[in-house]
Write an enzyme that holds these catalytic residues in place. Structure first.
Site, PDB file in Angstrom:
ATOM      1  N   ASP A 179     -29.538 -60.230 -18.799  1.00 51.39           N
ATOM      2  CA  ASP A 179     -30.234 -59.620 -19.926  1.00 51.39           C
ATOM      3  C   ASP A 179     -29.831 -60.309 -21.228  1.00 51.39           C
ATOM      4  O   ASP A 179     -28.719 -60.850 -21.335  1.00 51.39           O
ATOM      5  CB  ASP A 179     -29.911 -58.132 -20.011  1.00 51.39           C
ATOM      6  CG  ASP A 179     -30.574 -57.326 -18.900  1.00 51.39           C
ATOM      7  OD1 ASP A 179     -31.537 -57.833 -18.303  1.00 51.39           O
ATOM      8  OD2 ASP A 179     -30.111 -56.196 -18.625  1.00 51.39           O
TER       9      ASP A 179
ATOM     10  N   ARG B 132     -25.967 -51.520 -15.584  1.00 48.63           N
ATOM     11  CA  ARG B 132     -26.221 -50.420 -16.519  1.00 48.63           C
ATOM     12  C   ARG B 132     -26.615 -49.143 -15.780  1.00 48.63           C
ATOM     13  O   ARG B 132     -26.356 -48.032 -16.250  1.00 48.63           O
ATOM     14  CB  ARG B 132     -27.262 -50.805 -17.560  1.00 48.63           C
ATOM     15  CG  ARG B 132     -28.528 -51.415 -17.038  1.00 48.63           C
ATOM     16  CD  ARG B 132     -29.282 -52.128 -18.167  1.00 48.63           C
ATOM     17  NE  ARG B 132     -30.252 -53.068 -17.649  1.00 48.63           N
ATOM     18  CZ  ARG B 132     -31.561 -52.849 -17.619  1.00 48.63           C
ATOM     19  NH1 ARG B 132     -32.049 -51.697 -18.073  1.00 48.63           N
ATOM     20  NH2 ARG B 132     -32.382 -53.760 -17.150  1.00 48.63           N
TER      21      ARG B 132
END
Length: 321
Positions: free
Chosen positions: A40, A177
């Site tokens: 990311d 996450r």
């Protein structure tokens, strides 16, 4: 002159994985370059970048274990499961280090994980983050992932922002996450990822990674020693050596007869299972080497055919001339 190989890049924050590839293309003057697994934009760390024919290794990395260092904030929930998303809620945090470690322990081994809406997974031909940006929700199925280990390294429950730092070893396709969110829910207070660094991906480690900004200012001669060979990244495959004539026939599409190959090492998964289902290629696949054009060359991956007693080319890496 650089024609093939793999660079171990240390990706900085505020840069997409595609940005890293674009920089490598400009620096090297080579168009065919790709990375082995997206990080990311706000994540940092190891991003292997493959050049030309070395891009062929990407489909053979399903069993590579990835390692991450992560920090999460307790009591906070966002729409993206990380600190860079929109805040949804804040909750009081009443927990202990022992309870936190106990919660993490429930996520070791083979587990089901539901990918986040803000991810690149496709549903009905459309990426999940596209649905999310449109405010739409779709049914996302959970997937089996493997968590080899989780180690809680620091717990800070004293400050206004209560945080946990941990390291994790996991299979391809794991969303860190989401681990943060799921562990937070297990604790009972929610949690959001605030920092993520990939410290290893297969054979590639952060201590050997080159900063992308450093790479920008390097010459081809300086970059060349940093390159990994494609065959080095395929360390879970066996090794077979053969002669030049058989090797030439192999790269031209002919199977390598069993009696023409000397087995130097067996595939790592020949007599053991990976934690998740994988192709038989990992159990029967070999890196084929032969002295071609005056020196020993990695020719490609050959998969043993039990019925015909030969090694059939799965993918050719060496092209003459």
């Amino acid at each position: 002159m650089i024609t093939n190989g793999i660079l171990n890049i240390n990706k900085p924050q505020n840069m997409t994985s595609h940005d890293v590839v674009a920089i490598c293309r400009r620096v090297l003057g080579i168009k065919k370059i790709g990375h082995t697994g997206t990080l990311d934009p706000m994540a940092t760390g190891v991003l292997p970048v493959c050049i030309n024919r070395s891009t062929k290794i990407i489909e053979y990395l399903d069993t590579d274990i990835k390692k991450y260092s992560c920090t999460m904030q307790l009591g906070l929930q966002t729409d993206t499961q990380d600190i860079w998303g929109t805040e949804i809620s804040r909750n009081d945090v009443e927990t202990s280090e022992e309870a936190i470690k106990a919660a993490f322990s429930k996520f070791v081994g083979i587990i089901d994980q539901k990918p986040p809406m803000y991810s690149a997974i496709k549903v009905n031909g459309k990426r999940l983050y596209e649905y999310a940006r449109e405010g739409k929700t779709v049914d996302v199925k959970s997937r089996k992932i493997f968590i080899k280990s989780i180690d809680v390294e620091d717990v800070d429950l004293e400050g206004d922002e209560k945080t946990v730092t941990f390291s994790v070893e996991c299979s391809k396709g794991t969303y860190i996450r989401t681990i943060c969110q799921d562990v937070g829910n297990e604790i009972g207070c929610s949690a959001t990822m605030t920092r993520l660094e990939r410290t290893a991906s297969g054979i590639f480690t952060i201590d050997k990674a080159v900063d992308i900004e450093t790479l920008r200012n390097m010459s081809t001669e300086e970059i060349e020693p940093l390159l990994y060979k494609a065959e080095d990244a395929l360390d879970k495959f066996g090794i077979i050596k053969t002669g030049e004539f058989s090797g030439l026939k192999f790269i031209n599409g002919n199977p390598l007869p069993k009696h023409k190959g000397e087995i130097i090492s067996e595939p790592y998964y020949a007599d053991r299972d990976f934690y998740l289902p994988v192709s038989d290629t990992y159990r029967k696949g070999y890196r084929i080497f032969a002295p071609v054009d005056g020196e020993e060359q990695f020719l490609g991956i050959g998969v043993f055919d039990d019925d015909n007693k030969h090694y059939k080319a799965d993918k050719i890496f060496h092209i003459r001339g």
